[in-house]
Design a protein around this motif. Structure first.
Motif, PDB file in Angstrom:
ATOM      1  N   ALA A   1     -18.172  15.899 -22.791  1.00  0.00           N
ATOM      2  CA  ALA A   1     -19.543  16.289 -22.456  1.00  0.00           C
ATOM      3  C   ALA A   1     -19.662  17.764 -22.069  1.00  0.00           C
ATOM      4  O   ALA A   1     -20.767  18.317 -22.095  1.00  0.00           O
ATOM      5  N   ALA A   2     -18.550  18.404 -21.728  1.00  0.00           N
ATOM      6  CA  ALA A   2     -18.613  19.810 -21.334  1.00  0.00           C
ATOM      7  C   ALA A   2     -18.645  20.761 -22.529  1.00  0.00           C
ATOM      8  O   ALA A   2     -18.920  21.951 -22.371  1.00  0.00           O
ATOM      9  N   TYR A   3     -18.371  20.251 -23.730  1.00  0.00           N
ATOM     10  CA  TYR A   3     -18.383  21.115 -24.915  1.00  0.00           C
ATOM     11  C   TYR A   3     -19.827  21.469 -25.255  1.00  0.00           C
ATOM     12  O   TYR A   3     -20.713  20.605 -25.220  1.00  0.00           O
TER      13      TYR A   3
ATOM     14  N   THR B   1     -12.938  28.774 -25.395  1.00  0.00           N
ATOM     15  CA  THR B   1     -12.900  28.305 -24.012  1.00  0.00           C
ATOM     16  C   THR B   1     -14.322  28.044 -23.514  1.00  0.00           C
ATOM     17  O   THR B   1     -15.292  28.587 -24.050  1.00  0.00           O
ATOM     18  N   VAL B   2     -14.422  27.195 -22.512  1.00  0.00           N
ATOM     19  CA  VAL B   2     -15.694  26.944 -21.835  1.00  0.00           C
ATOM     20  C   VAL B   2     -15.523  27.387 -20.386  1.00  0.00           C
ATOM     21  O   VAL B   2     -14.605  26.952 -19.696  1.00  0.00           O
ATOM     22  N   GLU B   3     -16.403  28.282 -19.948  1.00  0.00           N
ATOM     23  CA  GLU B   3     -16.309  28.818 -18.588  1.00  0.00           C
ATOM     24  C   GLU B   3     -17.018  27.900 -17.600  1.00  0.00           C
ATOM     25  O   GLU B   3     -18.185  27.548 -17.783  1.00  0.00           O
ATOM     26  N   PHE B   4     -16.307  27.503 -16.548  1.00  0.00           N
ATOM     27  CA  PHE B   4     -16.886  26.734 -15.454  1.00  0.00           C
ATOM     28  C   PHE B   4     -17.094  27.669 -14.262  1.00  0.00           C
ATOM     29  O   PHE B   4     -16.220  28.480 -13.936  1.00  0.00           O
TER      30      PHE B   4
ATOM     31  N   PRO C   1     -20.254  24.007 -16.307  1.00  0.00           N
ATOM     32  CA  PRO C   1     -20.144  24.902 -17.465  1.00  0.00           C
ATOM     33  C   PRO C   1     -21.299  25.917 -17.467  1.00  0.00           C
ATOM     34  O   PRO C   1     -22.463  25.534 -17.317  1.00  0.00           O
ATOM     35  N   ARG C   2     -20.962  27.181 -17.652  1.00  0.00           N
ATOM     36  CA  ARG C   2     -21.991  28.216 -17.616  1.00  0.00           C
ATOM     37  C   ARG C   2     -23.068  27.980 -18.669  1.00  0.00           C
ATOM     38  O   ARG C   2     -24.255  28.187 -18.408  1.00  0.00           O
ATOM     39  N   HIS C   3     -22.671  27.545 -19.870  1.00  0.00           N
ATOM     40  CA  HIS C   3     -23.660  27.351 -20.934  1.00  0.00           C
ATOM     41  C   HIS C   3     -24.682  26.283 -20.570  1.00  0.00           C
ATOM     42  O   HIS C   3     -25.798  26.291 -21.075  1.00  0.00           O
TER      43      HIS C   3
ATOM     44  N   ILE D   1      -9.743  25.462 -21.996  1.00  0.00           N
ATOM     45  CA  ILE D   1      -9.503  25.653 -23.424  1.00  0.00           C
ATOM     46  C   ILE D   1      -9.702  24.322 -24.137  1.00  0.00           C
ATOM     47  O   ILE D   1      -9.036  23.329 -23.810  1.00  0.00           O
ATOM     48  N   PHE D   2     -10.610  24.299 -25.101  1.00  0.00           N
ATOM     49  CA  PHE D   2     -10.889  23.073 -25.841  1.00  0.00           C
ATOM     50  C   PHE D   2     -10.109  23.050 -27.155  1.00  0.00           C
ATOM     51  O   PHE D   2      -9.799  24.093 -27.728  1.00  0.00           O
TER      52      PHE D   2
END
Length: 311
Positions: free
Chosen positions: A104-106, A165-168, A240-242, A267-268
């Motif tokens: 769900a974080a993607y 990557t996804v920034e938290f 997640p910032r997005h 890192i996804f």
């Protein structure tokens, strides 16, 4: 369910008569005799009990009922043709369905772009999309219930294709007690406040990710719920910032000035079911996911040219 009295061939014949302008023209297009075409339409009207055509001078034109039924029949004939095409593609190894499970974080925006580009190339192949959290993705992949998986975890026994990557970001409402300290926030400060965490959807070995040292903790079912709670002043969280760009811009959330760990990158990876060979549709989807993963989230969308999957 009652069996239909009218066949697809009869509907196609009626469409040909109307579209070509008459029985003789339709007979030529269908490579049949005019008498055969006339009999087919007459038989249809008998079976339906509704007049479909009326004679206007030398031309047969649709009745009101015929117009309604013909319009409905076009979709029916089109769907039947698509079904036959799908059967042909499946015979050639094309899948009827690709099963994709995603953490769900993607970022949804990347996924939507890939799926939008996939649609015109899908040849009727459906995508069954499932959203999980943390080890939930891993369990679905390892059970063989997914063809493709996108996860921020390193899944043992699988080689994944690295994605972005996804920034938290550690955030709280601007009026939260942690921001009122008006100084760098320490872990000791966090321990006295409520942390909002998202429940791992896995059942076998659920994992905790991120700092969980707060004495008070609320566990919620989704990232969206976590963002809603925190933006209303209920605790702090790493999000997640997005997912929280709007809340950050509108001042509903503010990054915590932590002495360390205020931002972390996950890192996804894109994983494939190792127990089966991916079909051509899944290969196309893999290519599209990896290509759109590199496009900045705010960039204009332009679907790539259709391509054939690699052998």
């Amino acid at each position: 369910m009652k069996a239909p009295r009218v066949t697809l061939d009869q509907w196609r014949t009626l469409q040909a008569v109307v579209d070509s302008g008459g029985f003789a023209q339709a007979a030529e297009i269908l490579h049949r005799s005019q008498s055969s075409v006339s009999y087919t339409v007459a038989r249809m009207q008998e079976q339906l009990g509704v007049p479909l055509l009326r004679i206007d001078g030398r031309k047969a034109v649709l009745t009101e009922a015929g117009d309604v039924l013909l319009r409905r029949s076009r979709q029916l004939v089109k769907q039947a043709s698509q079904l036959e095409d799908l059967a042909h593609h499946m015979e050639q190894g094309w899948e009827a369905e690709v099963r994709l499970v995603v953490d769900a974080a993607y970022p949804n925006a990347r996924l939507v772009r890939a799926l939008t580009a996939f649609m015109p190339q899908s040849r009727g192949c459906r995508v069954r999309l499932r959203e999980e959290v943390l080890s939930g993705v891993e369990e679905i992949l390892q059970s063989g219930s997914a063809d493709l998986a996108i996860s921020g975890l390193n899944i043992t026994g699988f080689l994944g294709t690295q994605l972005q990557t996804v920034e938290f970001v550690a955030v709280a409402h601007p009026d939260h007690a942690l921001h009122r300290l008006q100084r760098t926030v320490t872990y000791q400060d966090l321990e006295t406040q409520m942390q909002v965490v998202v429940r791992d959807s896995g059942q076998q070995q659920p994992r905790d990710v991120g700092w969980l040292g707060a004495e008070q903790r609320w566990t919620v079912g989704s990232l969206a719920t976590s963002a809603t709670f925190v933006s209303n002043g209920l605790g702090f969280a790493w999000l997640p910032r997005h997912l929280i760009e709007r809340e950050l811009k509108e001042g509903l959330l503010k990054p915590l000035p932590l002495e360390q760990g205020g931002q972390r990158d996950a890192i996804f990876h894109l994983y494939r079911n190792k127990e089966k060979t991916l079909g051509p549709a899944a290969q196309i989807l893999v290519d599209l996911i990896t290509r759109f993963d590199t496009v900045p989230l705010g960039a204009p969308f332009a679907a790539p040219e259709p391509h054939q999957p690699e052998a």
